[in-house]
Design a protein around this motif. Structure first.
Motif, PDB file in Angstrom:
ATOM      1  N   SER A 106       0.838  -1.205   0.000  1.00  0.00           N
ATOM      2  CA  SER A 106       0.000   0.000   0.000  1.00  0.00           C
ATOM      3  C   SER A 106       0.869   1.251   0.000  1.00  0.00           C
ATOM      4  O   SER A 106       0.540   2.252  -0.642  1.00  0.00           O
ATOM      5  CB  SER A 106      -0.930   0.007   1.222  1.00  0.00           C
ATOM      6  OG  SER A 106      -0.197   0.239   2.401  1.00  0.00           O
ATOM      7  N   LEU A 107       1.983   1.202   0.706  1.00  0.00           N
ATOM      8  CA  LEU A 107       2.883   2.365   0.712  1.00  0.00           C
ATOM      9  C   LEU A 107       3.614   2.503  -0.619  1.00  0.00           C
ATOM     10  O   LEU A 107       3.967   3.607  -1.029  1.00  0.00           O
ATOM     11  CB  LEU A 107       3.893   2.240   1.848  1.00  0.00           C
ATOM     12  CG  LEU A 107       3.386   2.755   3.185  1.00  0.00           C
ATOM     13  CD1 LEU A 107       4.244   2.219   4.312  1.00  0.00           C
ATOM     14  CD2 LEU A 107       3.380   4.270   3.217  1.00  0.00           C
ATOM     15  N   CYS A 108       3.818   1.377  -1.291  1.00  0.00           N
ATOM     16  CA  CYS A 108       4.477   1.451  -2.601  1.00  0.00           C
ATOM     17  C   CYS A 108       3.599   2.159  -3.623  1.00  0.00           C
ATOM     18  O   CYS A 108       4.074   2.553  -4.684  1.00  0.00           O
ATOM     19  CB  CYS A 108       4.835   0.048  -3.101  1.00  0.00           C
ATOM     20  SG  CYS A 108       6.190  -0.682  -2.166  1.00  0.00           S
ATOM     21  N   ALA A 109       2.319   2.322  -3.318  1.00  0.00           N
ATOM     22  CA  ALA A 109       1.433   3.034  -4.242  1.00  0.00           C
ATOM     23  C   ALA A 109       1.728   4.529  -4.251  1.00  0.00           C
ATOM     24  O   ALA A 109       1.299   5.234  -5.159  1.00  0.00           O
ATOM     25  CB  ALA A 109      -0.024   2.800  -3.844  1.00  0.00           C
ATOM     26  N   ILE A 110       2.436   5.014  -3.237  1.00  0.00           N
ATOM     27  CA  ILE A 110       2.780   6.440  -3.210  1.00  0.00           C
ATOM     28  C   ILE A 110       4.056   6.648  -4.028  1.00  0.00           C
ATOM     29  O   ILE A 110       5.096   6.084  -3.708  1.00  0.00           O
ATOM     30  CB  ILE A 110       3.038   6.921  -1.767  1.00  0.00           C
ATOM     31  CG1 ILE A 110       1.810   6.681  -0.913  1.00  0.00           C
ATOM     32  CG2 ILE A 110       3.425   8.390  -1.758  1.00  0.00           C
ATOM     33  CD1 ILE A 110       2.010   7.065   0.538  1.00  0.00           C
ATOM     34  N   PRO A 111       3.980   7.444  -5.092  1.00  0.00           N
ATOM     35  CA  PRO A 111       5.200   7.700  -5.858  1.00  0.00           C
ATOM     36  C   PRO A 111       6.190   8.509  -5.033  1.00  0.00           C
ATOM     37  O   PRO A 111       5.819   9.488  -4.392  1.00  0.00           O
ATOM     38  CB  PRO A 111       4.711   8.495  -7.076  1.00  0.00           C
ATOM     39  CG  PRO A 111       3.377   9.020  -6.693  1.00  0.00           C
ATOM     40  CD  PRO A 111       2.811   8.143  -5.625  1.00  0.00           C
ATOM     41  N   MET A 112       7.417   8.080  -5.047  1.00  0.00           N
ATOM     42  CA  MET A 112       8.442   8.743  -4.246  1.00  0.00           C
ATOM     43  C   MET A 112       9.287   9.682  -5.109  1.00  0.00           C
ATOM     44  O   MET A 112       9.459   9.437  -6.311  1.00  0.00           O
ATOM     45  CB  MET A 112       9.363   7.709  -3.594  1.00  0.00           C
ATOM     46  CG  MET A 112       8.658   6.810  -2.614  1.00  0.00           C
ATOM     47  SD  MET A 112       8.179   7.691  -1.122  1.00  0.00           S
ATOM     48  CE  MET A 112       6.989   6.569  -0.400  1.00  0.00           C
ATOM     49  N   ALA A 113       9.824  10.694  -4.466  1.00  0.00           N
ATOM     50  CA  ALA A 113      10.695  11.628  -5.183  1.00  0.00           C
ATOM     51  C   ALA A 113      11.978  10.918  -5.584  1.00  0.00           C
ATOM     52  O   ALA A 113      12.427   9.978  -4.932  1.00  0.00           O
ATOM     53  CB  ALA A 113      11.029  12.815  -4.290  1.00  0.00           C
ATOM     54  N   GLN A 114      12.561  11.404  -6.670  1.00  0.00           N
ATOM     55  CA  GLN A 114      13.879  10.899  -7.029  1.00  0.00           C
ATOM     56  C   GLN A 114      14.877  11.334  -5.964  1.00  0.00           C
ATOM     57  O   GLN A 114      14.736  12.411  -5.390  1.00  0.00           O
ATOM     58  CB  GLN A 114      14.298  11.449  -8.375  1.00  0.00           C
ATOM     59  CG  GLN A 114      13.493  10.850  -9.516  1.00  0.00           C
ATOM     60  CD  GLN A 114      14.072  11.210 -10.858  1.00  0.00           C
ATOM     61  OE1 GLN A 114      14.895  12.100 -10.957  1.00  0.00           O
ATOM     62  NE2 GLN A 114      13.637  10.513 -11.880  1.00  0.00           N
ATOM     63  N   PRO A 115      15.868  10.511  -5.716  1.00  0.00           N
ATOM     64  CA  PRO A 115      16.824  10.895  -4.672  1.00  0.00           C
ATOM     65  C   PRO A 115      17.605  12.143  -5.074  1.00  0.00           C
ATOM     66  O   PRO A 115      17.823  12.399  -6.261  1.00  0.00           O
ATOM     67  CB  PRO A 115      17.746   9.682  -4.568  1.00  0.00           C
ATOM     68  CG  PRO A 115      17.558   8.924  -5.830  1.00  0.00           C
ATOM     69  CD  PRO A 115      16.174   9.193  -6.294  1.00  0.00           C
TER      70      PRO A 115
END
Lengths: 165, 243
Positions: B19-28
Protein backbone atom coordinates in the motif's frame (compact mmCIF):
# COMPACT_ATOMS: atom_id res chain seq x y z
CA UNK A 1 36.52 9.45 -6.66
CA UNK A 2 37.88 7.68 -3.63
CA UNK A 3 36.91 4.18 -2.61
CA UNK A 4 34.94 5.54 0.33
CA UNK A 5 33.04 7.97 -1.89
CA UNK A 6 32.05 5.20 -4.28
CA UNK A 7 31.10 2.98 -1.41
CA UNK A 8 28.87 5.66 0.07
CA UNK A 9 27.37 6.51 -3.32
CA UNK A 10 26.46 2.85 -3.85
CA UNK A 11 24.97 2.65 -0.38
CA UNK A 12 23.00 5.84 -0.96
CA UNK A 13 21.68 4.66 -4.31
CA UNK A 14 20.57 1.29 -2.96
CA UNK A 15 19.18 2.58 0.31
CA UNK A 16 17.38 5.81 -0.55
CA UNK A 17 14.06 4.33 -1.56
CA UNK A 18 13.55 1.72 1.18
CA UNK A 19 14.64 4.26 3.78
CA UNK A 20 12.31 6.86 2.31
CA UNK A 21 9.38 4.47 2.39
CA UNK A 22 10.14 3.61 5.98
CA UNK A 23 10.25 7.31 6.81
CA UNK A 24 6.98 7.99 5.00
CA UNK A 25 5.35 5.20 6.97
CA UNK A 26 6.41 6.90 10.19
CA UNK A 27 6.09 10.63 9.55
CA UNK A 28 3.26 10.50 7.01
CA UNK A 29 4.44 13.29 4.73
CA UNK A 30 6.71 12.29 1.81
CA UNK A 31 8.09 15.83 1.72
CA UNK A 32 9.04 15.88 5.38
CA UNK A 33 10.37 12.34 5.10
CA UNK A 34 12.62 13.36 2.23
CA UNK A 35 13.91 16.42 4.07
CA UNK A 36 14.85 14.47 7.15
CA UNK A 37 16.26 11.55 5.22
CA UNK A 38 18.53 13.73 3.10
CA UNK A 39 19.91 15.31 6.24
CA UNK A 40 20.42 11.88 7.77
CA UNK A 41 22.35 10.64 4.72
CA UNK A 42 24.55 13.73 4.92
CA UNK A 43 25.30 12.85 8.52
CA UNK A 44 25.93 9.27 7.49
CA UNK A 45 28.60 10.49 5.09
CA UNK A 46 30.07 12.70 7.79
CA UNK A 47 30.41 9.60 9.97
CA UNK A 48 30.93 7.10 7.20
CA UNK A 49 33.85 5.21 8.81
CA UNK A 50 31.50 4.42 11.67
CA UNK A 51 28.29 3.92 9.69
CA UNK A 52 29.82 1.59 7.12
CA UNK A 53 30.73 -0.82 9.90
CA UNK A 54 27.37 -0.52 11.57
CA UNK A 55 25.47 -3.84 11.65
CA UNK A 56 22.40 -2.14 10.13
CA UNK A 57 23.49 1.04 8.34
CA UNK A 58 20.07 1.69 6.81
CA UNK A 59 18.53 1.50 10.24
CA UNK A 60 21.16 3.98 11.45
CA UNK A 61 20.10 6.38 8.71
CA UNK A 62 16.39 6.03 9.44
CA UNK A 63 16.90 6.44 13.16
CA UNK A 64 19.00 9.55 12.53
CA UNK A 65 16.34 10.87 10.17
CA UNK A 66 13.67 10.34 12.79
CA UNK A 67 15.76 12.29 15.28
CA UNK A 68 16.55 15.10 12.87
CA UNK A 69 13.30 16.96 13.36
CA UNK A 70 11.93 19.70 11.21
CA UNK A 71 13.63 21.27 8.23
CA UNK A 72 15.76 24.33 8.61
CA UNK A 73 14.28 25.98 5.59
CA UNK A 74 10.67 26.92 5.16
CA UNK A 75 8.51 26.20 2.21
CA UNK A 76 6.71 29.40 1.51
CA UNK A 77 4.71 28.62 -1.56
CA UNK A 78 3.18 25.25 -2.00
CA UNK A 79 -0.08 25.19 -0.13
CA UNK A 80 -1.73 23.78 -3.19
CA UNK A 81 -2.33 20.35 -4.64
CA UNK A 82 0.21 19.30 -7.21
CA UNK A 83 0.51 16.49 -9.65
CA UNK A 84 3.57 14.94 -8.08
CA UNK A 85 4.32 13.21 -4.83
CA UNK A 86 4.66 16.27 -2.68
CA UNK A 87 0.92 16.66 -2.33
CA UNK A 88 0.52 13.13 -1.03
CA UNK A 89 0.31 12.16 2.59
CA UNK A 90 -0.76 8.99 4.29
CA UNK A 91 -4.51 8.66 4.14
CA UNK A 92 -4.86 11.11 1.28
CA UNK A 93 -4.44 8.53 -1.44
CA UNK A 94 -7.65 7.53 -3.12
CA UNK A 95 -6.71 4.02 -4.13
CA UNK A 96 -9.26 1.81 -2.41
CA UNK A 97 -7.77 -0.78 -0.09
CA UNK A 98 -4.39 0.91 -0.19
CA UNK A 99 -5.96 4.14 0.99
CA UNK A 100 -7.59 2.42 3.93
CA UNK A 101 -4.40 0.59 4.84
CA UNK A 102 -2.40 3.78 4.63
CA UNK A 103 -4.92 5.47 6.82
CA UNK A 104 -4.68 2.58 9.27
CA UNK A 105 -0.89 2.88 9.38
CA UNK A 106 -1.23 6.59 10.01
CA UNK A 107 -3.52 5.92 12.97
CA UNK A 108 -1.05 3.60 14.70
CA UNK A 109 0.83 5.07 17.66
CA UNK A 110 4.21 6.49 16.66
CA UNK A 111 6.28 3.71 18.22
CA UNK A 112 4.21 1.03 16.53
CA UNK A 113 4.66 2.80 13.19
CA UNK A 114 8.42 2.98 13.73
CA UNK A 115 8.66 -0.72 14.53
CA UNK A 116 6.40 -1.71 11.63
CA UNK A 117 8.30 0.55 9.20
CA UNK A 118 11.70 -0.83 10.16
CA UNK A 119 10.34 -4.35 9.86
CA UNK A 120 8.58 -3.76 6.54
CA UNK A 121 11.12 -1.79 4.59
CA UNK A 122 14.44 -2.62 6.18
CA UNK A 123 13.58 -6.22 7.01
CA UNK A 124 15.06 -6.00 10.47
CA UNK A 125 14.44 -8.48 13.24
CA UNK A 126 12.99 -7.46 16.58
CA UNK A 127 16.33 -7.39 18.36
CA UNK A 128 17.89 -5.04 15.81
CA UNK A 129 14.80 -2.84 15.75
CA UNK A 130 14.90 -2.64 19.51
CA UNK A 131 18.55 -1.63 19.52
CA UNK A 132 17.95 1.08 16.93
CA UNK A 133 14.99 2.53 18.78
CA UNK A 134 16.58 2.19 22.18
CA UNK A 135 13.90 -0.07 23.60
CA UNK A 136 13.76 -3.63 24.93
CA UNK A 137 13.40 -6.44 22.42
CA UNK A 138 10.22 -7.57 24.14
CA UNK A 139 8.79 -4.09 23.86
CA UNK A 140 9.61 -4.02 20.16
CA UNK A 141 7.87 -7.36 19.67
CA UNK A 142 4.85 -6.08 21.55
CA UNK A 143 4.63 -2.95 19.37
CA UNK A 144 5.02 -5.04 16.25
CA UNK A 145 2.35 -7.49 17.36
CA UNK A 146 -0.13 -4.74 18.20
CA UNK A 147 0.57 -2.88 15.00
CA UNK A 148 0.10 -5.97 12.87
CA UNK A 149 -3.07 -6.83 14.71
CA UNK A 150 -4.51 -3.40 13.96
CA UNK A 151 -3.57 -3.67 10.31
CA UNK A 152 -5.01 -7.17 10.08
CA UNK A 153 -8.30 -5.92 11.49
CA UNK A 154 -8.36 -3.22 8.85
CA UNK A 155 -7.67 -5.73 6.11
CA UNK A 156 -10.30 -8.09 7.44
CA UNK A 157 -12.95 -5.42 7.77
CA UNK A 158 -12.28 -4.11 4.30
CA UNK A 159 -12.36 -7.51 2.66
CA UNK A 160 -15.51 -8.56 4.53
CA UNK A 161 -17.27 -5.41 3.37
CA UNK A 162 -16.19 -6.13 -0.18
CA UNK A 163 -17.30 -9.76 0.11
CA UNK A 164 -20.76 -8.73 1.32
CA UNK A 165 -21.31 -6.29 -1.51
CA UNK B 1 -15.24 -17.07 9.15
CA UNK B 2 -13.64 -13.83 8.18
CA UNK B 3 -11.73 -13.58 4.93
CA UNK B 4 -8.41 -12.73 6.54
CA UNK B 5 -8.45 -14.96 9.58
CA UNK B 6 -5.67 -16.99 8.04
CA UNK B 7 -3.38 -14.08 7.17
CA UNK B 8 0.05 -14.45 8.69
CA UNK B 9 2.03 -11.56 10.10
CA UNK B 10 4.23 -11.56 7.03
CA UNK B 11 1.20 -11.37 4.75
CA UNK B 12 -0.18 -8.42 6.67
CA UNK B 13 3.15 -6.64 6.52
CA UNK B 14 3.44 -7.35 2.81
CA UNK B 15 0.00 -5.91 2.16
CA UNK B 16 0.85 -2.80 4.19
CA UNK B 17 4.16 -2.45 2.40
CA UNK B 18 2.48 -2.70 -0.99
CA UNK B 19 0.00 0.00 0.00
CA UNK B 20 2.88 2.36 0.71
CA UNK B 21 4.48 1.45 -2.60
CA UNK B 22 1.43 3.03 -4.24
CA UNK B 23 2.78 6.44 -3.21
CA UNK B 24 5.20 7.70 -5.86
CA UNK B 25 8.44 8.74 -4.25
CA UNK B 26 10.70 11.63 -5.18
CA UNK B 27 13.88 10.90 -7.03
CA UNK B 28 16.82 10.90 -4.67
CA UNK B 29 18.86 14.10 -4.40
CA UNK B 30 22.28 14.20 -6.01
CA UNK B 31 24.66 12.18 -3.94
CA UNK B 32 27.32 14.87 -4.49
CA UNK B 33 25.12 17.39 -2.73
CA UNK B 34 24.52 14.98 0.12
CA UNK B 35 28.25 14.41 0.50
CA UNK B 36 29.01 18.10 0.32
CA UNK B 37 26.64 18.69 3.18
CA UNK B 38 28.17 15.79 5.06
CA UNK B 39 31.60 17.34 4.56
CA UNK B 40 30.24 20.60 5.95
CA UNK B 41 29.11 18.69 9.04
CA UNK B 42 32.60 17.32 9.33
CA UNK B 43 34.31 20.69 9.02
CA UNK B 44 31.92 22.25 11.50
CA UNK B 45 32.53 19.56 14.06
CA UNK B 46 36.26 19.95 13.72
CA UNK B 47 35.94 23.72 13.91
CA UNK B 48 34.02 23.36 17.14
CA UNK B 49 36.82 21.24 18.52
CA UNK B 50 39.82 23.16 17.24
CA UNK B 51 38.47 26.69 17.23
CA UNK B 52 37.84 28.96 14.27
CA UNK B 53 41.42 30.03 13.76
CA UNK B 54 42.67 26.57 12.86
CA UNK B 55 42.36 25.37 9.28
CA UNK B 56 40.65 22.00 9.09
CA UNK B 57 40.28 21.11 5.45
CA UNK B 58 43.36 18.94 5.34
CA UNK B 59 42.78 16.98 8.53
CA UNK B 60 42.51 13.26 7.90
CA UNK B 61 39.19 11.66 8.69
CA UNK B 62 40.79 8.82 10.63
CA UNK B 63 41.60 11.25 13.44
CA UNK B 64 37.95 11.24 14.39
CA UNK B 65 37.24 9.85 17.87
CA UNK B 66 33.54 10.05 18.79
CA UNK B 67 33.77 10.06 22.60
CA UNK B 68 36.72 12.39 22.78
CA UNK B 69 35.11 14.64 20.22
CA UNK B 70 31.83 14.74 22.11
CA UNK B 71 33.60 16.06 25.19
CA UNK B 72 35.46 18.64 23.17
CA UNK B 73 32.34 19.49 21.23
CA UNK B 74 30.48 20.20 24.45
CA UNK B 75 33.21 22.62 25.45
CA UNK B 76 33.19 24.12 21.99
CA UNK B 77 29.46 24.59 22.05
CA UNK B 78 29.66 26.30 25.41
CA UNK B 79 32.14 28.73 23.94
CA UNK B 80 29.95 29.25 20.90
CA UNK B 81 26.95 29.87 23.14
CA UNK B 82 28.91 32.51 25.04
CA UNK B 83 29.92 34.13 21.75
CA UNK B 84 26.32 34.02 20.56
CA UNK B 85 25.24 35.88 23.67
CA UNK B 86 27.81 38.57 22.90
CA UNK B 87 26.67 38.81 19.31
CA UNK B 88 23.05 39.02 20.40
CA UNK B 89 23.91 41.85 22.75
CA UNK B 90 25.66 43.74 19.97
CA UNK B 91 22.72 43.11 17.67
CA UNK B 92 20.27 44.54 20.14
CA UNK B 93 22.39 47.65 20.57
CA UNK B 94 22.24 48.15 16.86
CA UNK B 95 18.48 47.87 16.82
CA UNK B 96 18.03 50.37 19.61
CA UNK B 97 20.51 52.73 18.00
CA UNK B 98 18.69 52.80 14.69
CA UNK B 99 15.29 53.15 16.34
CA UNK B 100 15.96 56.79 17.16
CA UNK B 101 16.25 57.71 13.49
CA UNK B 102 13.25 59.06 11.62
CA UNK B 103 11.85 56.46 9.27
CA UNK B 104 12.16 57.29 5.61
CA UNK B 105 9.03 57.45 3.47
CA UNK B 106 7.98 54.12 2.01
CA UNK B 107 9.70 53.35 -1.26
CA UNK B 108 7.75 51.46 -3.91
CA UNK B 109 8.91 49.36 -6.82
CA UNK B 110 5.99 48.22 -8.91
CA UNK B 111 7.00 45.72 -11.55
CA UNK B 112 5.14 43.14 -13.52
CA UNK B 113 6.58 40.09 -11.85
CA UNK B 114 6.80 41.14 -8.23
CA UNK B 115 6.26 44.00 -5.79
CA UNK B 116 8.59 45.13 -3.04
CA UNK B 117 7.34 47.74 -0.58
CA UNK B 118 9.48 49.03 2.24
CA UNK B 119 7.33 49.80 5.27
CA UNK B 120 7.82 52.72 7.65
CA UNK B 121 9.04 50.34 10.36
CA UNK B 122 11.77 48.96 8.12
CA UNK B 123 10.10 45.69 7.23
CA UNK B 124 9.85 44.85 3.57
CA UNK B 125 6.70 43.44 2.00
CA UNK B 126 7.35 41.13 -0.94
CA UNK B 127 4.66 39.89 -3.28
CA UNK B 128 5.48 37.67 -6.22
CA UNK B 129 3.13 37.19 -9.13
CA UNK B 130 5.54 35.60 -11.53
CA UNK B 131 8.83 33.86 -11.04
CA UNK B 132 10.65 36.26 -13.36
CA UNK B 133 13.52 38.72 -13.10
CA UNK B 134 15.23 37.25 -10.03
CA UNK B 135 18.20 39.58 -10.51
CA UNK B 136 15.93 42.63 -10.33
CA UNK B 137 14.21 41.36 -7.22
CA UNK B 138 17.57 40.62 -5.65
CA UNK B 139 18.82 44.16 -6.38
CA UNK B 140 15.69 45.72 -4.94
CA UNK B 141 15.85 43.66 -1.76
CA UNK B 142 19.50 44.53 -1.26
CA UNK B 143 18.73 48.20 -1.86
CA UNK B 144 16.14 47.97 0.90
CA UNK B 145 18.74 46.70 3.34
CA UNK B 146 18.28 42.94 3.04
CA UNK B 147 21.36 40.86 2.29
CA UNK B 148 19.48 38.73 -0.19
CA UNK B 149 20.00 36.16 -2.89
CA UNK B 150 17.23 35.24 -5.30
CA UNK B 151 17.32 32.24 -7.61
CA UNK B 152 14.43 31.15 -9.79
CA UNK B 153 14.81 27.62 -11.10
CA UNK B 154 18.59 27.83 -11.26
CA UNK B 155 19.12 24.23 -12.28
CA UNK B 156 15.87 22.97 -13.74
CA UNK B 157 14.51 21.98 -10.38
CA UNK B 158 10.92 21.30 -11.33
CA UNK B 159 9.69 18.23 -9.55
CA UNK B 160 12.69 18.05 -7.27
CA UNK B 161 12.31 17.73 -3.55
CA UNK B 162 13.00 20.55 -1.12
CA UNK B 163 16.44 19.37 -0.14
CA UNK B 164 17.60 19.34 -3.75
CA UNK B 165 16.06 22.75 -4.36
CA UNK B 166 17.94 24.64 -1.68
CA UNK B 167 21.11 22.67 -2.32
CA UNK B 168 21.08 23.05 -6.09
CA UNK B 169 24.38 22.55 -7.85
CA UNK B 170 26.33 25.78 -8.10
CA UNK B 171 24.39 27.61 -5.40
CA UNK B 172 26.62 30.57 -4.50
CA UNK B 173 25.25 30.55 -0.96
CA UNK B 174 25.98 28.34 1.98
CA UNK B 175 23.63 27.58 4.79
CA UNK B 176 23.86 29.80 7.84
CA UNK B 177 24.04 27.43 10.76
CA UNK B 178 22.50 28.10 14.10
CA UNK B 179 19.86 30.41 12.72
CA UNK B 180 16.94 28.01 12.66
CA UNK B 181 15.10 29.80 15.44
CA UNK B 182 15.80 33.28 14.10
CA UNK B 183 14.72 32.25 10.61
CA UNK B 184 11.15 32.04 11.85
CA UNK B 185 11.31 35.75 12.68
CA UNK B 186 13.15 36.95 9.59
CA UNK B 187 10.36 36.18 7.13
CA UNK B 188 6.77 36.24 8.31
CA UNK B 189 3.45 36.57 6.57
CA UNK B 190 2.01 34.05 4.19
CA UNK B 191 1.92 33.05 0.61
CA UNK B 192 3.86 35.47 -1.62
CA UNK B 193 1.09 35.53 -4.22
CA UNK B 194 -1.70 36.50 -1.81
CA UNK B 195 -0.95 38.25 1.47
CA UNK B 196 2.77 38.50 0.77
CA UNK B 197 5.87 37.92 2.84
CA UNK B 198 7.28 40.36 5.35
CA UNK B 199 11.07 40.40 5.61
CA UNK B 200 12.39 41.89 8.86
CA UNK B 201 15.97 43.15 8.35
CA UNK B 202 16.41 43.78 12.06
CA UNK B 203 15.79 40.09 12.78
CA UNK B 204 18.52 38.85 10.47
CA UNK B 205 21.44 37.52 12.53
CA UNK B 206 24.85 39.09 12.05
CA UNK B 207 26.65 37.40 9.17
CA UNK B 208 23.44 36.00 7.71
CA UNK B 209 21.33 36.81 4.70
CA UNK B 210 18.17 35.43 3.18
CA UNK B 211 18.04 33.34 0.06
CA UNK B 212 14.84 32.73 -1.88
CA UNK B 213 14.92 29.75 -4.21
CA UNK B 214 12.03 28.91 -6.48
CA UNK B 215 11.75 25.67 -8.35
CA UNK B 216 10.09 27.36 -11.30
CA UNK B 217 11.16 30.31 -13.40
CA UNK B 218 8.12 30.75 -15.57
CA UNK B 219 4.44 31.32 -15.18
CA UNK B 220 2.26 33.07 -12.72
CA UNK B 221 2.40 32.24 -9.06
CA UNK B 222 -1.23 31.30 -8.69
CA UNK B 223 -2.90 28.47 -6.83
CA UNK B 224 -3.22 26.63 -10.14
CA UNK B 225 0.44 26.73 -11.02
CA UNK B 226 3.20 24.46 -9.91
CA UNK B 227 6.34 25.55 -8.16
CA UNK B 228 8.00 25.99 -4.85
CA UNK B 229 9.52 28.96 -3.16
CA UNK B 230 11.82 28.37 -0.25
CA UNK B 231 13.52 30.81 2.02
CA UNK B 232 16.38 30.05 4.33
CA UNK B 233 19.19 31.84 6.08
CA UNK B 234 22.54 31.79 4.32
CA UNK B 235 26.00 33.07 5.09
CA UNK B 236 26.71 36.52 3.70
CA UNK B 237 29.43 36.67 1.07
CA UNK B 238 30.18 38.71 -2.04
CA UNK B 239 29.06 35.85 -4.26
CA UNK B 240 25.90 35.12 -2.35
CA UNK B 241 24.50 38.32 -0.90
CA UNK B 242 26.73 40.88 -2.60
CA UNK B 243 28.79 41.80 0.44
Amino acid sequence: VSKQQKEFADFFKASWEPCLRAMVAVVGSPQLAEDQLAEAFARAWASWPKVRCHPAPRAWVVRTALNTGASWWRRRYRDLPLANHDSTALGDVDIGLDARLLSAIGRLPRRQREVIALRMFLDLDSATIARQLGIEAGTARMHQSRGIRALRQELTATKNVEANQ
Amino acid sequence: MNVHDEMTDDEVLRAASESLCAIPMAQPPDVEAIMARGDAHWRRRLSAVAGPSVGTAGLPRRDYHPKRENRRLAMGLAAVAASAGLVLGLGLSGVFGSASRQPSPPAHAQLAAWTVVKQADGTVLVKIREFRDPAGLQRKLRADGIPASVEFNPANLDGKGPWAIVHFKGNPCQEYRGGEAQAQNVVTGGSPFTVGMYVHPSAIPSGAGVQFVASSNVGYATPDSEGDLFEWLVQTSPRCTGS
